[in-house]
Design a protein around this motif. Structure first.
Motif, mmCIF file in Angstrom:
data_model
loop_
_atom_site.group_PDB
_atom_site.id
_atom_site.type_symbol
_atom_site.label_atom_id
_atom_site.label_comp_id
_atom_site.label_asym_id
_atom_site.label_seq_id
_atom_site.Cartn_x
_atom_site.Cartn_y
_atom_site.Cartn_z
ATOM 1 N N SER A 73 0.822 -1.202 0.000
ATOM 2 C CA SER A 73 0.000 0.000 0.000
ATOM 3 C C SER A 73 0.858 1.255 0.000
ATOM 4 C CB SER A 73 -0.902 0.006 1.233
ATOM 5 O OG SER A 73 -1.485 1.271 1.424
ATOM 6 N N GLN A 74 0.433 2.222 -0.772
ATOM 7 C CA GLN A 74 1.137 3.507 -0.812
ATOM 8 C C GLN A 74 1.094 4.192 0.553
ATOM 9 O OE1 GLN A 74 -0.291 6.135 -3.858
ATOM 10 N NE2 GLN A 74 1.089 7.780 -3.287
ATOM 11 N N ASP A 75 -0.005 4.037 1.260
ATOM 12 C CA ASP A 75 -0.170 4.686 2.561
ATOM 13 C C ASP A 75 0.245 3.794 3.724
ATOM 14 O OD1 ASP A 75 -1.225 6.926 1.310
ATOM 15 O OD2 ASP A 75 -3.268 6.122 1.383
ATOM 16 N N GLY A 76 0.592 2.536 3.454
ATOM 17 C CA GLY A 76 0.912 1.572 4.501
ATOM 18 C C GLY A 76 1.967 2.033 5.482
ATOM 19 N N PRO A 77 3.145 2.454 4.989
ATOM 20 C CA PRO A 77 4.188 2.864 5.939
ATOM 21 C C PRO A 77 3.762 4.019 6.846
ATOM 22 C CG PRO A 77 5.123 2.510 3.769
ATOM 23 C CD PRO A 77 3.623 2.420 3.618
ATOM 24 N N GLN A 78 3.045 4.991 6.289
ATOM 25 C CA GLN A 78 2.600 6.118 7.115
ATOM 26 C C GLN A 78 1.559 5.671 8.133
ATOM 27 O OE1 GLN A 78 2.751 6.237 3.744
ATOM 28 N NE2 GLN A 78 4.449 7.636 3.462
ATOM 29 N N LEU A 79 0.657 4.756 7.711
ATOM 30 C CA LEU A 79 -0.347 4.251 8.645
ATOM 31 C C LEU A 79 0.314 3.523 9.803
ATOM 32 C CD1 LEU A 79 -3.080 2.868 6.215
ATOM 33 C CD2 LEU A 79 -3.346 4.746 7.840
ATOM 34 N N VAL A 80 1.241 2.630 9.467
ATOM 35 C CA VAL A 80 1.912 1.857 10.510
ATOM 36 C C VAL A 80 2.717 2.769 11.418
ATOM 37 C CG1 VAL A 80 3.666 0.099 10.945
ATOM 38 C CG2 VAL A 80 1.956 -0.254 9.166
ATOM 39 N N GLN A 81 3.544 3.601 10.820
ATOM 40 C CA GLN A 81 4.398 4.486 11.618
ATOM 41 C C GLN A 81 3.570 5.433 12.463
ATOM 42 O OE1 GLN A 81 6.959 6.989 9.316
ATOM 43 N NE2 GLN A 81 7.980 7.833 11.089
ATOM 44 N N GLY A 82 2.566 6.028 11.869
ATOM 45 C CA GLY A 82 1.775 7.016 12.583
ATOM 46 C C GLY A 82 0.921 6.441 13.685
ATOM 47 N N MET A 83 0.119 5.450 13.355
ATOM 48 C CA MET A 83 -0.851 5.004 14.335
ATOM 49 C C MET A 83 -0.301 3.966 15.303
ATOM 50 S SD MET A 83 -3.409 5.909 15.489
ATOM 51 C CE MET A 83 -5.001 5.746 16.157
ATOM 52 N N ILE A 84 0.402 2.953 14.814
ATOM 53 C CA ILE A 84 0.931 1.968 15.755
ATOM 54 C C ILE A 84 1.937 2.644 16.678
ATOM 55 C CG2 ILE A 84 2.286 -0.145 15.997
ATOM 56 C CD1 ILE A 84 0.781 -1.274 13.624
ATOM 57 N N GLY A 85 2.765 3.520 16.111
ATOM 58 C CA GLY A 85 3.691 4.281 16.957
ATOM 59 C C GLY A 85 2.938 5.091 17.993
ATOM 60 N N GLN A 86 1.844 5.708 17.575
ATOM 61 C CA GLN A 86 1.032 6.503 18.495
ATOM 62 C C GLN A 86 0.399 5.624 19.567
ATOM 63 O OE1 GLN A 86 0.976 9.812 18.564
ATOM 64 N NE2 GLN A 86 -0.256 9.725 20.401
ATOM 65 N N LEU A 87 -0.087 4.432 19.170
ATOM 66 C CA LEU A 87 -0.700 3.525 20.147
ATOM 67 C C LEU A 87 0.307 3.121 21.219
ATOM 68 C CD1 LEU A 87 -2.716 1.146 17.792
ATOM 69 C CD2 LEU A 87 -3.650 2.880 19.333
ATOM 70 N N VAL A 88 1.519 2.781 20.785
ATOM 71 C CA VAL A 88 2.544 2.371 21.747
ATOM 72 C C VAL A 88 2.964 3.555 22.608
ATOM 73 C CG1 VAL A 88 4.877 1.432 22.003
ATOM 74 C CG2 VAL A 88 3.327 0.448 20.316
ATOM 75 N N LEU A 89 3.119 4.729 21.989
ATOM 76 C CA LEU A 89 3.486 5.919 22.768
ATOM 77 C C LEU A 89 2.430 6.236 23.819
ATOM 78 C CD1 LEU A 89 5.126 8.448 20.302
ATOM 79 C CD2 LEU A 89 6.137 7.447 22.346
ATOM 80 N N GLU A 90 1.148 6.114 23.441
ATOM 81 C CA GLU A 90 0.086 6.370 24.408
ATOM 82 C C GLU A 90 0.145 5.368 25.556
ATOM 83 O OE1 GLU A 90 -3.697 6.373 22.429
ATOM 84 O OE2 GLU A 90 -3.208 8.159 21.257
#
Length: 194
Positions: A73-90
């Motif tokens: 996916s073109q948006d895959g890396p941004q989705l993973v980096q943005g949201m999973i990173g955010q979930l773990v940070l939270e």
């Protein structure tokens, strides 16, 4: 403008929108939330154990196609980096943000290790990683994740926006005895110690 209350009502929380957008067969927030009460010095091993439990769950058959979709996916890396990173940070950000400002770098480094492990074990089936017994996988990868999350990131790190030396923590017993051996000390070979 956009009525955020209406977006939330129809499309759920940011976590729910993320999970729906990438159609994962599991909820990344469950894995991230499972780390909230884990003792700080057990985060690395707990994360690997959580991944193994996920891989052994009924969702496992759909994980490989989901990973392939994210990669393609073109948006895959941004989705993973943005949201999973955010979930773990939270979930654990305040506990691992030492020195201040290093939390996002720590999560990104741990995430890169997890993604690589998933690719090697599940997608590409790289041996001996793919068939490594679960406890050996925990012992081999857990200390690396632990160092990324709570240990030294080097002498200094300007990438995280923090100044001065990062804290050095003792490595767990056997941390340097992974698959390839070595001392486990970052830069040991560079300094002629390995």
């Amino acid at each position: 403008g956009v009525d955020q209350a209406r977006v939330h009502h129809y499309f759920g929380t940011k976590k729910q929108r993320f999970e729906a957008a990438i159609d994962l067969p599991f909820s990344p927030s469950v894995l991230a939330d499972s780390l909230v009460d884990v003792p700080l010095d057990e985060l690395g091993e707990s994360l690997v154990r959580g991944l193994i439990a996920l891989w052994n769950s009924p969702a496992s058959e759909a994980i490989v196609p989901a990973i392939r979709t994210l990669i393609a996916s073109q948006d895959g890396p941004q989705l993973v980096q943005g949201m999973i990173g955010q979930l773990v940070l939270e979930a654990i950000g305040p506990r691992i943000d030492h020195p201040a400002g290093s939390g996002p770098l720590r999560v990104a480094l741990a995430g890169s290790q997890v993604i690589g492990l998933m690719l090697a074990r599940l997608v590409m089936r790289v041996e001996p990683v793919a068939s490594l017994p679960e406890e050996e996988l925990v012992r081999a990868v857990g200390p690396t994740l632990q160092r990324y999350l709570t240990g030294s990131l080097g002498e200094e790190s300007s990438a995280c926006g923090c100044s001065g030396r990062l804290p050095v923590t003792a490595a767990p017993a056997g941390a340097g005895s992974g698959l390839l051996g070595g001392s486990g000390a970052p830069g040991a070979h560079r300094r002629g110690q390995g």
